[in-house]
Design a protein around this motif. Structure first.
Motif, PDB file in Angstrom:
ATOM      1  N   UNK A  78      32.861  28.773  49.391  1.00  0.00           N
ATOM      2  CA  UNK A  78      33.952  28.580  48.450  1.00  0.00           C
ATOM      3  C   UNK A  78      35.262  29.125  48.982  1.00  0.00           C
ATOM      4  N   UNK A  79      36.042  29.728  48.076  1.00  0.00           N
ATOM      5  CA  UNK A  79      37.368  30.212  48.435  1.00  0.00           C
ATOM      6  C   UNK A  79      37.611  31.600  47.851  1.00  0.00           C
ATOM      7  N   UNK A  80      38.471  32.350  48.515  1.00  0.00           N
ATOM      8  CA  UNK A  80      38.994  33.569  47.923  1.00  0.00           C
ATOM      9  C   UNK A  80      40.483  33.365  47.697  1.00  0.00           C
ATOM     10  N   UNK A  81      40.866  33.270  46.409  1.00  0.00           N
ATOM     11  CA  UNK A  81      42.265  33.056  46.049  1.00  0.00           C
ATOM     12  C   UNK A  81      43.023  34.372  46.145  1.00  0.00           C
ATOM     13  N   UNK A  82      44.071  34.393  46.919  1.00  0.00           N
ATOM     14  CA  UNK A  82      44.925  35.572  47.009  1.00  0.00           C
ATOM     15  C   UNK A  82      46.041  35.434  45.983  1.00  0.00           C
ATOM     16  N   UNK A  83      46.127  36.375  45.046  1.00  0.00           N
ATOM     17  CA  UNK A  83      47.143  36.299  43.992  1.00  0.00           C
ATOM     18  C   UNK A  83      48.311  37.248  44.229  1.00  0.00           C
ATOM     19  N   UNK A  84      48.093  38.257  45.067  1.00  0.00           N
ATOM     20  CA  UNK A  84      49.178  39.173  45.433  1.00  0.00           C
ATOM     21  C   UNK A  84      48.983  39.572  46.885  1.00  0.00           C
ATOM     22  N   UNK A  85      50.080  39.607  47.637  1.00  0.00           N
ATOM     23  CA  UNK A  85      49.975  39.786  49.081  1.00  0.00           C
ATOM     24  C   UNK A  85      51.113  40.673  49.572  1.00  0.00           C
ATOM     25  N   UNK A  86      50.901  41.305  50.704  1.00  0.00           N
ATOM     26  CA  UNK A  86      51.944  42.117  51.331  1.00  0.00           C
ATOM     27  C   UNK A  86      51.962  41.834  52.824  1.00  0.00           C
ATOM     28  N   UNK A  87      52.904  41.019  53.291  1.00  0.00           N
ATOM     29  CA  UNK A  87      53.017  40.811  54.737  1.00  0.00           C
ATOM     30  C   UNK A  87      53.289  42.144  55.424  1.00  0.00           C
ATOM     31  N   UNK A  88      52.778  42.297  56.607  1.00  0.00           N
ATOM     32  CA  UNK A  88      52.933  43.562  57.328  1.00  0.00           C
ATOM     33  C   UNK A  88      54.410  43.926  57.467  1.00  0.00           C
ATOM     34  N   UNK A  89      54.761  45.119  57.020  1.00  0.00           N
ATOM     35  CA  UNK A  89      56.140  45.584  57.121  1.00  0.00           C
ATOM     36  C   UNK A  89      57.038  45.164  55.980  1.00  0.00           C
ATOM     37  N   UNK A  90      56.486  44.440  54.997  1.00  0.00           N
ATOM     38  CA  UNK A  90      57.284  44.000  53.856  1.00  0.00           C
ATOM     39  C   UNK A  90      56.681  44.523  52.554  1.00  0.00           C
ATOM     40  N   UNK A  91      57.319  44.209  51.437  1.00  0.00           N
ATOM     41  CA  UNK A  91      56.850  44.689  50.146  1.00  0.00           C
ATOM     42  C   UNK A  91      55.783  43.758  49.573  1.00  0.00           C
ATOM     43  N   UNK A  92      55.068  44.278  48.568  1.00  0.00           N
ATOM     44  CA  UNK A  92      54.063  43.474  47.859  1.00  0.00           C
ATOM     45  C   UNK A  92      54.749  42.421  47.004  1.00  0.00           C
ATOM     46  N   UNK A  93      54.124  41.237  46.897  1.00  0.00           N
ATOM     47  CA  UNK A  93      54.670  40.167  46.062  1.00  0.00           C
ATOM     48  C   UNK A  93      53.558  39.229  45.624  1.00  0.00           C
ATOM     49  N   UNK A  94      53.817  38.481  44.539  1.00  0.00           N
ATOM     50  CA  UNK A  94      52.863  37.450  44.144  1.00  0.00           C
ATOM     51  C   UNK A  94      53.010  36.259  45.082  1.00  0.00           C
ATOM     52  N   UNK A  95      52.076  35.339  44.982  1.00  0.00           N
ATOM     53  CA  UNK A  95      52.035  34.231  45.948  1.00  0.00           C
ATOM     54  C   UNK A  95      53.258  33.328  45.858  1.00  0.00           C
ATOM     55  N   UNK A  96      53.699  33.015  44.648  1.00  0.00           N
ATOM     56  CA  UNK A  96      54.865  32.146  44.500  1.00  0.00           C
ATOM     57  C   UNK A  96      56.095  32.818  45.132  1.00  0.00           C
TER      58      UNK A  96
END
Length: 302
Positions: A276-294
């Motif tokens: 199946x899939x693992x939906x990522x709903x909040x992410x933090x690119x390396x070196x940046x702040x946390x944010x929602x997917x949109x």
């Protein structure tokens, strides 16, 4: 009863607070020495010490618990019972000294999840329930005779942070019950029954944080739940690191394993798993702040 309390983090301070609020005779609080932290390397006090200071309790911070100075200082307190919550390993000369023994609060239903990270591993293994245990300390780690246990259901929305908060509260209740029943002389202990099926709870290491097994979307979900918000589980894609801050599993027979991810680059980002899939709903690119997917896709590409 004259009580000594051993503990360091917030998880332990809740139990100390409950004892103080119930007017128990806490004659000494033993906690970790202050340590420098932050950019300015300012000395940082433990959560237990901060609370103890607010209550004008006697505080001891030994560097070495076997030192003759601390042993004699502790002996002079004439402790009836010692309470240990989230503290380092204690030498026998200390834990054997109180007349009514030394008991520990552990964040699992022993004998399962003995070790440093019981709350994390219960979630990582997808357990449906967990709890807390009080037991008398002996010469083996987390193997002493059981006193009491209190169970709690693990909710699907629980992660390490929420379960930690729940367990520190019911743990404080259990510490108080243990003390009160020791005072009444009505505590009956029983030995732990060990088996090869007991699950350990070792310290969380950095290798565990790197998500690279995509066989099961549920396993990824449980791993993320067991780590956030304290730890930073991550995956790498096109040589870039992305920290997962939240997400959920979706089992599907149409899983796409031709690439690591599935995305419309606007509203969703999924890790492709074999089931199946693992939906990522909040992410933090390396070196940046946390944010929602949109928000992520408003200013980033993957």
């Amino acid at each position: 009863m004259r009580i000594a309390f051993f503990g360091t983090p917030d998880f332990a301070s809740e139990s100390l607070k409950r004892l103080v609020e119930k007017h128990k005779n806490v004659v000494a609080v033993i906690t970790a020495p202050d340590k420098p932290s932050g950019r300015g390397l300012q000395m940082n006090e433990s959560d237990v010490k901060k609370y103890a200071l607010s209550q004008n309790l006697t505080i001891l911070q030994p560097e070495k618990m076997k030192s003759p100075e601390f042993v004699e200082q502790y002996r002079s307190l004439q402790i009836d019972v010692a309470v240990v919550v989230a503290f380092r390993m204690m030498p026998e000369i200390i834990w054997s000294m109180p007349s009514h023994g030394t008991f520990n609060l552990h964040g699992s239903l022993l004998p399962n999840y003995r070790g440093a990270a019981p709350i994390n591993w219960a979630l990582i293994h997808g357990e449906k329930e967990t709890g807390v245990t009080t037991f008398f300390i002996n010469s083996e780690i987390d193997k002493g005779d059981l006193i009491y246990q209190s169970k709690i259901d693990i909710q699907k929305e629980d992660n390490f942070g929420t379960l930690y908060s729940k367990l520190k509260v019911i743990g404080a209740d259990l510490v108080l019950k243990t003390i009160e029943d020791l005072e009444k002389g009505i505590v009956n202990t029983f030995p732990q029954q060990f088996s090869s099926n007991d699950k350990p709870a070792p310290k969380i290491d950095k290798e565990l944080l790197h998500i690279h097994n995509f066989e099961s979307c549920t396993n990824i979900e449980n791993l993320v739940r067991g780590l956030i918000p304290v730890y930073k589980p991550f995956f790498t894609y096109k040589d870039k690191k992305y920290i997962i801050k939240n997400g959920f599993a979706e089992k599907s027979s149409i899983a796409n394993s031709s690439d690591l991810i599935t995305t419309d680059e606007k509203t969703f980002l999924k890790l492709n798993c074999n089931d199946g899939f693992f939906h990522i709903t909040a992410i933090q690119p390396d070196g940046k702040k946390e944010m929602d997917i949109v928000s992520f896709f408003n200013g980033n590409k993957i």
